[in-house]
Design an enzyme around this catalytic site. Structure first.
Site, PDB file in Angstrom:
ATOM      1  N   ILE A 112       2.939   2.243  -7.578  1.00 47.23           N
ATOM      2  CA  ILE A 112       2.857   3.300  -8.588  1.00 47.23           C
ATOM      3  C   ILE A 112       1.507   4.009  -8.481  1.00 47.23           C
ATOM      4  O   ILE A 112       0.454   3.378  -8.553  1.00 47.23           O
ATOM      5  CB  ILE A 112       3.072   2.718  -9.994  1.00 47.23           C
ATOM      6  CG1 ILE A 112       4.488   2.147 -10.101  1.00 47.23           C
ATOM      7  CG2 ILE A 112       2.865   3.792 -11.063  1.00 47.23           C
ATOM      8  CD1 ILE A 112       4.786   1.424 -11.403  1.00 47.23           C
ATOM      9  N   ASN A 113       1.569   5.319  -8.323  1.00 49.10           N
ATOM     10  CA  ASN A 113       0.388   6.153  -8.137  1.00 49.10           C
ATOM     11  C   ASN A 113      -0.117   6.619  -9.500  1.00 49.10           C
ATOM     12  O   ASN A 113       0.586   7.318 -10.221  1.00 49.10           O
ATOM     13  CB  ASN A 113       0.769   7.355  -7.263  1.00 49.10           C
ATOM     14  CG  ASN A 113      -0.392   8.289  -6.974  1.00 49.10           C
ATOM     15  OD1 ASN A 113      -1.396   8.275  -7.662  1.00 49.10           O
ATOM     16  ND2 ASN A 113      -0.225   9.105  -5.954  1.00 49.10           N
ATOM     17  N   ARG A 114      -1.339   6.258  -9.828  1.00 49.15           N
ATOM     18  CA  ARG A 114      -1.861   6.602 -11.150  1.00 49.15           C
ATOM     19  C   ARG A 114      -1.965   8.107 -11.371  1.00 49.15           C
ATOM     20  O   ARG A 114      -1.932   8.583 -12.505  1.00 49.15           O
ATOM     21  CB  ARG A 114      -3.237   5.966 -11.357  1.00 49.15           C
ATOM     22  CG  ARG A 114      -4.325   6.487 -10.465  1.00 49.15           C
ATOM     23  CD  ARG A 114      -5.703   5.987 -10.918  1.00 49.15           C
ATOM     24  NE  ARG A 114      -5.863   4.569 -10.668  1.00 49.15           N
ATOM     25  CZ  ARG A 114      -6.572   4.076  -9.654  1.00 49.15           C
ATOM     26  NH1 ARG A 114      -7.130   4.889  -8.777  1.00 49.15           N
ATOM     27  NH2 ARG A 114      -6.696   2.775  -9.499  1.00 49.15           N
TER      28      ARG A 114
ATOM     29  N   THR B 241       3.957   1.671  -1.008  1.00 43.50           N
ATOM     30  CA  THR B 241       5.032   1.663  -1.997  1.00 43.50           C
ATOM     31  C   THR B 241       4.531   1.019  -3.270  1.00 43.50           C
ATOM     32  O   THR B 241       4.661  -0.187  -3.477  1.00 43.50           O
ATOM     33  CB  THR B 241       6.271   0.889  -1.478  1.00 43.50           C
ATOM     34  OG1 THR B 241       6.546   1.273  -0.133  1.00 43.50           O
ATOM     35  CG2 THR B 241       7.492   1.179  -2.348  1.00 43.50           C
TER      36      THR B 241
ATOM     37  N   ASN C  17      -1.478  -3.334 -10.295  1.00 44.74           N
ATOM     38  CA  ASN C  17      -2.874  -3.760 -10.254  1.00 44.74           C
ATOM     39  C   ASN C  17      -3.775  -2.551 -10.447  1.00 44.74           C
ATOM     40  O   ASN C  17      -3.791  -1.640  -9.617  1.00 44.74           O
ATOM     41  CB  ASN C  17      -3.192  -4.420  -8.911  1.00 44.74           C
ATOM     42  CG  ASN C  17      -4.645  -4.874  -8.825  1.00 44.74           C
ATOM     43  OD1 ASN C  17      -5.058  -5.752  -9.570  1.00 44.74           O
ATOM     44  ND2 ASN C  17      -5.426  -4.271  -7.933  1.00 44.74           N
ATOM     45  N   GLU C  18      -4.478  -2.497 -11.566  1.00 44.36           N
ATOM     46  CA  GLU C  18      -5.442  -1.430 -11.836  1.00 44.36           C
ATOM     47  C   GLU C  18      -4.837  -0.038 -11.674  1.00 44.36           C
ATOM     48  O   GLU C  18      -5.466   0.867 -11.115  1.00 44.36           O
ATOM     49  CB  GLU C  18      -6.671  -1.580 -10.942  1.00 44.36           C
ATOM     50  CG  GLU C  18      -7.443  -2.869 -11.185  1.00 44.36           C
ATOM     51  CD  GLU C  18      -8.796  -2.902 -10.482  1.00 44.36           C
ATOM     52  OE1 GLU C  18      -9.123  -1.929  -9.772  1.00 44.36           O
ATOM     53  OE2 GLU C  18      -9.529  -3.893 -10.653  1.00 44.36           O
TER      54      GLU C  18
ATOM     55  N   GLU D 120      -9.107 -11.537 -11.178  1.00 50.10           N
ATOM     56  CA  GLU D 120     -10.192 -11.580 -10.197  1.00 50.10           C
ATOM     57  C   GLU D 120     -11.484 -11.848 -10.958  1.00 50.10           C
ATOM     58  O   GLU D 120     -11.663 -11.370 -12.078  1.00 50.10           O
ATOM     59  CB  GLU D 120     -10.360 -10.247  -9.445  1.00 50.10           C
ATOM     60  CG  GLU D 120      -9.264  -9.880  -8.486  1.00 50.10           C
ATOM     61  CD  GLU D 120      -9.469  -8.493  -7.878  1.00 50.10           C
ATOM     62  OE1 GLU D 120      -8.548  -8.019  -7.216  1.00 50.10           O
ATOM     63  OE2 GLU D 120     -10.553  -7.888  -8.088  1.00 50.10           O
TER      64      GLU D 120
ATOM     65  N   TYR E 199     -12.424 -14.015  -6.406  1.00 49.15           N
ATOM     66  CA  TYR E 199     -12.286 -13.052  -5.318  1.00 49.15           C
ATOM     67  C   TYR E 199     -13.434 -13.282  -4.343  1.00 49.15           C
ATOM     68  O   TYR E 199     -14.581 -13.119  -4.721  1.00 49.15           O
ATOM     69  CB  TYR E 199     -12.343 -11.634  -5.906  1.00 49.15           C
ATOM     70  CG  TYR E 199     -11.976 -10.541  -4.940  1.00 49.15           C
ATOM     71  CD1 TYR E 199     -10.639 -10.252  -4.682  1.00 49.15           C
ATOM     72  CD2 TYR E 199     -12.958  -9.818  -4.280  1.00 49.15           C
ATOM     73  CE1 TYR E 199     -10.295  -9.253  -3.789  1.00 49.15           C
ATOM     74  CE2 TYR E 199     -12.630  -8.817  -3.385  1.00 49.15           C
ATOM     75  CZ  TYR E 199     -11.292  -8.538  -3.147  1.00 49.15           C
ATOM     76  OH  TYR E 199     -10.948  -7.547  -2.261  1.00 49.15           O
TER      77      TYR E 199
ATOM     78  N   ASP F  89     -11.545  -3.759 -15.680  1.00 48.07           N
ATOM     79  CA  ASP F  89     -12.322  -4.052 -16.892  1.00 48.07           C
ATOM     80  C   ASP F  89     -13.051  -2.792 -17.344  1.00 48.07           C
ATOM     81  O   ASP F  89     -14.274  -2.739 -17.363  1.00 48.07           O
ATOM     82  CB  ASP F  89     -13.304  -5.188 -16.586  1.00 48.07           C
ATOM     83  CG  ASP F  89     -14.118  -5.626 -17.787  1.00 48.07           C
ATOM     84  OD1 ASP F  89     -13.625  -5.484 -18.917  1.00 48.07           O
ATOM     85  OD2 ASP F  89     -15.255  -6.106 -17.590  1.00 48.07           O
TER      86      ASP F  89
ATOM     87  N   PRO G 266       0.772  -1.243   0.000  1.00 47.88           N
ATOM     88  CA  PRO G 266       0.000   0.000   0.000  1.00 47.88           C
ATOM     89  C   PRO G 266       0.803   1.293   0.000  1.00 47.88           C
ATOM     90  O   PRO G 266       0.428   2.243  -0.676  1.00 47.88           O
ATOM     91  CB  PRO G 266      -0.848  -0.122   1.269  1.00 47.88           C
ATOM     92  CG  PRO G 266      -1.061  -1.584   1.418  1.00 47.88           C
ATOM     93  CD  PRO G 266       0.226  -2.215   0.966  1.00 47.88           C
TER      94      PRO G 266
END
Length: 540
Positions: A123-125, A121, A158-159, A259, A291, A199, A119
């Site tokens: 990549i921040n979108r 550390t 992830n996303e 998922e 999930y 998605d 959480p």
């Protein structure tokens, strides 16, 4: 046929309990057992307690699911009974001891697929970076898992890009994929590295093409999609599965549901499982990960856990029944042929897709250390990192800050964009000081900056510093040939986890100095907002 498949599964379970699990390899668009060339289909469960897998921020705290040996031994029977062969874990602490859990799951024939971020550390979108702190975090997780035979692979994000407004962030995630693949290869290991997407209808095709396009060194080894389209008693056609299968049929890497399990109707009957493992899908899809294991406030659980007591829910009964009823036809790796090394063309830039095929450089600790040692004017040690934002804003209002920023849309990245916040801010303060004739008043900033003594740099550092000084912005994805081997404690990436012409990896950077563009000013603005905000969001 189902009886035969169940007997074979039982035999495989008994055999695997006696020896290390065979590695899973990627050949073409499928996974295969490395020992016999038989297709490997993921029959997975998401396994992480008290973890907010959302796209609008989550808790920084997490429970490492592979560090509690008693919990793993408690839960393994429920995975075995439901024909599970893969567990997905979203965050682990590489400092913890994972031996007992990994052995417990290995004995049950279960592989682990792990996200490399955690959480605080990732990549921040909204202000993406690929930097030393992230590089060190990701490699530490890989190092920890390298000792185990039951590792399926790793997710580098992830996303992260989750709609058309933030697709530029995918360039930074793909750089992470590239560098982790090289790190693994240089170590002599063979773990695949991929990405897990949401998605979103605007970007679902382009993002899959983007991560599977380009050179073999850069592209992802697999692509996962978190998909919840099949709700209740649906069908291959009405659920959207048929459309997604058509869209992904030309992918040259494995694609699977990272998922699945819509909970619009409960109990979930998991009628999609028979279709996922049918001939309609297994030539394109490699199974999926339901999930999730634990029942929590989001109502996606298969079981309810209280202390050492586990109660199976109706969802588990339906899930286990469906998973034990599948009888998929399996391909052989020998049938793949030349398709195993084919790649896609990358997606063209469009209103819904902006990620450039030119990727950020590999973080290089030596560059950051050399530059930091050469600076005369630096941010004062007593300035808190949460206060960097205002200072960045003030400095960048008076000078070009392109050396410290990155832009995933136009493919330009600052020469020290991967260094820590403190190093980048000090670099800018020093540049301002130099441009102002090195007057002491130019290194004050109301006490936030101060002068430090510098010693003569080693010849190796002199060349590095000269290159950084002369070349503000790298316009290639490989301006550094070697990655970080140390740690970086002040980096700014404390948020988120996380198809048009082929690109080819270059051996050296084409670097040029130029003024700040409006796009880069926007990127620095986003970076400043991230500083001011204190990095509190974790965007999965």
């Amino acid at each position: 046929m189902r009886l035969v498949y169940s007997l074979l599964s039982a035999l495989a379970f008994f055999t695997l309990a006696l020896a290390s699990l065979p590695a899973i390899e990627v050949v073409g668009n499928k996974f295969f057992y490395s020992n016999n060339g038989s297709q490997f289909l993921i029959r997975g469960v998401a396994y992480q307690q008290n973890f907010d897998n959302s796209t609008n921020g989550g808790s920084v705290d997490y429970v490492d699911p592979l560090a509690d040996a008693s919990a793993c031994k408690r839960d393994v029977q429920f995975f075995a009974k439901s024909n599970t062969n893969v567990l997905r874990v979203y965050a682990v602490d590489p400092e913890n001891d994972h031996d007992e859990c990994m052995k417990t799951f290995e004995d049950a024939g279960i592989y682990i697929i792990a996200d490399l971020s955690e959480p605080s550390t990732s990549i921040n979108r909204d202000s993406p970076e690929w930097n030393l702190e992230l590089y060190d975090r990701y490699t530490s997780v890989i190092d920890m898992f390298a000792n185990y035979s039951n590792v399926l692979g790793f997710f580098a994000g992830n996303e992260v890009s989750n709609n058309k407004s933030n697709t530029d962030a995918s360039a930074f995630v793909k750089a992470a994929v590239r560098d982790m693949k090289k790190y693994i290869k240089d170590k002599g290991w063979t773990f695949p590295v991929g990405y897990s997407s949401n998605d979103d209808e605007d970007i679902r095709v382009a993002i899959a093409d983007y991560f599977s396009c380009g050179s073999l060194d850069e592209r992802a080894d697999f692509f996962g999609i978190n998909m919840y389209e099949w709700c209740g008693d649906s069908t291959f056609k009405t659920s959207g599965y048929e459309d997604r299968t058509e869209e992904y049929k030309n992918l040259t890497i494995p694609v699977f549901f990272s998922e699945y399990g819509c909970n619009a109707e409960r109990p979930r009957k998991f009628t999609e499982i028979g279709t996922i493992f049918s001939d309609e899908m297994t030539d394109v899809w490699s199974g999926g990960i339901v999930y999730m294991y634990y029942e929590e406030e989001n109502d996606y659980g298969l079981v309810s856990v209280s202390g050492n007591s586990v109660s199976t829910l109706a969802d588990y009964s339906y899930y286990s029944k469906e998973m034990n009823s599948i009888s998929p036809n399996l391909a052989k790796s020998s049938e793949v042929g030349a398709a195993s090394t084919s790649t896609l063309a990358c997606p063209a830039s469009a209103s819904t897709w902006k990620a450039n095929t030119v990727l950020p450089p590999t973080p290089d600790k030596n560059v950051c250390d050399c530059v930091a040692a050469s600076l005369k004017c630096v941010v004062s040690d007593d300035v808190k990192s949460k206060d960097y934002g205002d200072l960045f804003g003030s400095v960048c209002g008076d000078m070009d800050c392109s050396a410290v920023s990155g832009n995933g849309e136009n493919g330009t990245y600052g020469a020290i964009s991967f260094c820590s916040d403190k190093e980048k801010l000090s670099y800018l303060l020093n540049k301002y000081y130099q441009d102002s004739g090195e007057h002491s008043s130019a290194c004050d900033w109301d006490g936030l900056a101060s002068l430090q003594s510098t010693s003569a740099a080693a010849s190796s550092c002199s060349a590095v510093v000269s290159s950084v000084s002369a070349n503000a912005v790298a316009t290639s994805d490989s301006s550094n040939s070697s990655g970080s081997s140390g740690s970086s404690s002040d980096s700014s990436s404390s948020s988120d986890s996380s198809s048009s012409s082929t690109s080819s990896k270059k051996s050296s950077a084409n670097i040029s100095a130029r003024p700040f563009s409006m796009g880069e000013m926007a990127a620095v603005g986003a970076m400043v907002m991230c500083f001011v905000g204190g990095f509190t969001s974790f965007l999965l």
